[in-house]
Design an enzyme around this catalytic site. Structure first.
Site, PDB file in Angstrom:
ATOM      1  N   PRO A   1       0.824  -1.223   0.000  1.00  0.00           N
ATOM      2  CA  PRO A   1       0.000   0.000   0.000  1.00  0.00           C
ATOM      3  C   PRO A   1       0.850   1.261   0.000  1.00  0.00           C
ATOM      4  CG  PRO A   1      -0.152  -1.158   2.098  1.00  0.00           C
ATOM      5  CD  PRO A   1       0.635  -2.031   1.197  1.00  0.00           C
ATOM      6  N   GLU A   2       0.513   2.169  -0.872  1.00  0.00           N
ATOM      7  CA  GLU A   2       1.201   3.459  -0.957  1.00  0.00           C
ATOM      8  C   GLU A   2       0.239   4.543  -0.446  1.00  0.00           C
ATOM      9  OE1 GLU A   2       4.220   4.193  -1.803  1.00  0.00           O
ATOM     10  OE2 GLU A   2       4.919   2.250  -2.497  1.00  0.00           O
TER      11      GLU A   2
ATOM     12  N   ARG B   1       1.458 -10.408   6.467  1.00  0.00           N
ATOM     13  CA  ARG B   1       2.905 -10.389   6.695  1.00  0.00           C
ATOM     14  C   ARG B   1       3.307  -9.701   7.994  1.00  0.00           C
ATOM     15  NH1 ARG B   1       6.056  -9.089   1.298  1.00  0.00           N
ATOM     16  NH2 ARG B   1       7.728  -9.848   2.638  1.00  0.00           N
TER      17      ARG B   1
ATOM     18  N   ARG C   1      22.344  18.355  -2.709  1.00  0.00           N
ATOM     19  CA  ARG C   1      22.166  16.900  -2.710  1.00  0.00           C
ATOM     20  C   ARG C   1      22.730  16.302  -3.992  1.00  0.00           C
ATOM     21  NH1 ARG C   1      17.185  14.194   0.481  1.00  0.00           N
ATOM     22  NH2 ARG C   1      16.655  15.945   1.811  1.00  0.00           N
TER      23      ARG C   1
END
Ligand code: ZN
Length: 280
Positions: free
Chosen positions: A2-3, A114, A159
């Site tokens: 799931p996002e 899980r 970055r």
């Protein structure tokens, strides 16, 4: 897995049953999720009213007057709601939260084969919640008006990591998982290998906008699944976005039609992009 869009769709599905409802019971069949579910949780919640169901990143926040129940779906978790009573639990149905709403009782059931999901308690109000170790370092929400090109530009300076990695890290903006990173960068025409710190301000603006668009589109796509959350029909509630680039390697690019989509691996995760439309 799931996002953010699945979590937001879950929130929208559960909210009518949950918001304003009073907790009648909490049954914990297995406390061994990613972290142990706090032992005193049932006592903590009994008789208390859920004020609001919110979301921060991929966390669902069940706000009570005296604290917040924080839930996370992990790799395989899902919430389902049953009017009245729930059917006999299966072996992965670890938690039943029964609430009394104006229209009757609802059982909210957490299923997680899980067991990488989480169910935790943070006492206190807004301040304690924001400082909690799970939420303190999260980046902005993708739909927060403060998340724009200028913000993305400022936060990526210096970055050297790729822009894809910078998005996945979650400390600039939350919700851009592996699928949505590829999709957003495709939408914005940016090569996923570009050093984050080298993106110009206009390209950052395009990317910030693309992230919002892609995630909103995914949430809309999941909106049609809202009724799947009622009852146990065996479906997970996860949905697949009509991806424009993700897992389309070897197929013609949907934008230019000329080049074919390439698959590369960045830090162990697959990335998909069009070498013609997406530039460094
Ligand atoms: Zn293309």
């Amino acid at each position: 897995m799931p996002e953010l869009p699945e979590v937001e769709v879950t929130r929208r599905a559960l909210a009518p049953a949950v918001e304003g409802a009073v907790v009648r019971s909490l049954v914990l069949r297995d406390r061994r999720l990613r972290w142990p579910v706090p032992a005193g949780l049932a006592r903590q919640l009994a008789g208390r009213k859920v004020l609001r169901l919110e979301r921060r990143g991929k966390y669902l926040l069940w706000r009570f007057e005296h604290g917040t129940l924080i839930s996370h779906l992990g790799m395989s978790g899902s919430w389902r709601m049953h009017p009245g009573t729930a059917p006999p639990p299966g072996r992965h149905d670890h938690v039943d939260l029964t609430v009394e709403q104006a229209d009757g009782m609802w059982v909210l059931r957490l299923t997680d084969p899980r067991r990488f999901g989480a169910l935790l308690w943070q006492r206190g109000g807004e301040q304690e919640l924001r400082r909690s170790s799970l939420l303190a370092r999260l980046g902005l929400e993708p739909f927060d008006p403060r998340f724009d090109g200028a913000f993305l530009h400022q936060r990526t300076r210096g970055r050297r990591t790729s822009i894809k990695q910078a998005l996945l890290a979650g400390d600039i903006v939350v919700g851009v998982g592996n699928i949505y990173a590829s999709e957003s960068l495709f939408e914005a025409g940016i090569d996923p290998r570009t050093a984050a710190g080298r993106l110009s301000l206009p390209r950052c603006a395009r990317l910030a906008q693309a992230i919002g668009t892609v995630l909103a589109r995914a949430i809309d796509a999941g909106g049609s699944s809202l009724r799947d959350f009622v009852g146990a029909d065996g479906r997970s509630g996860y949905f697949t976005l009509a991806a424009r680039v993700y897992e389309r390697n070897g197929l013609a690019c949907l934008r230019c039609g000329a080049a074919s989509v390439r698959r590369i691996v960045q830090s162990g995760r697959a990335t998909y992009f069009c070498p013609h439309c997406q530039r460094r």
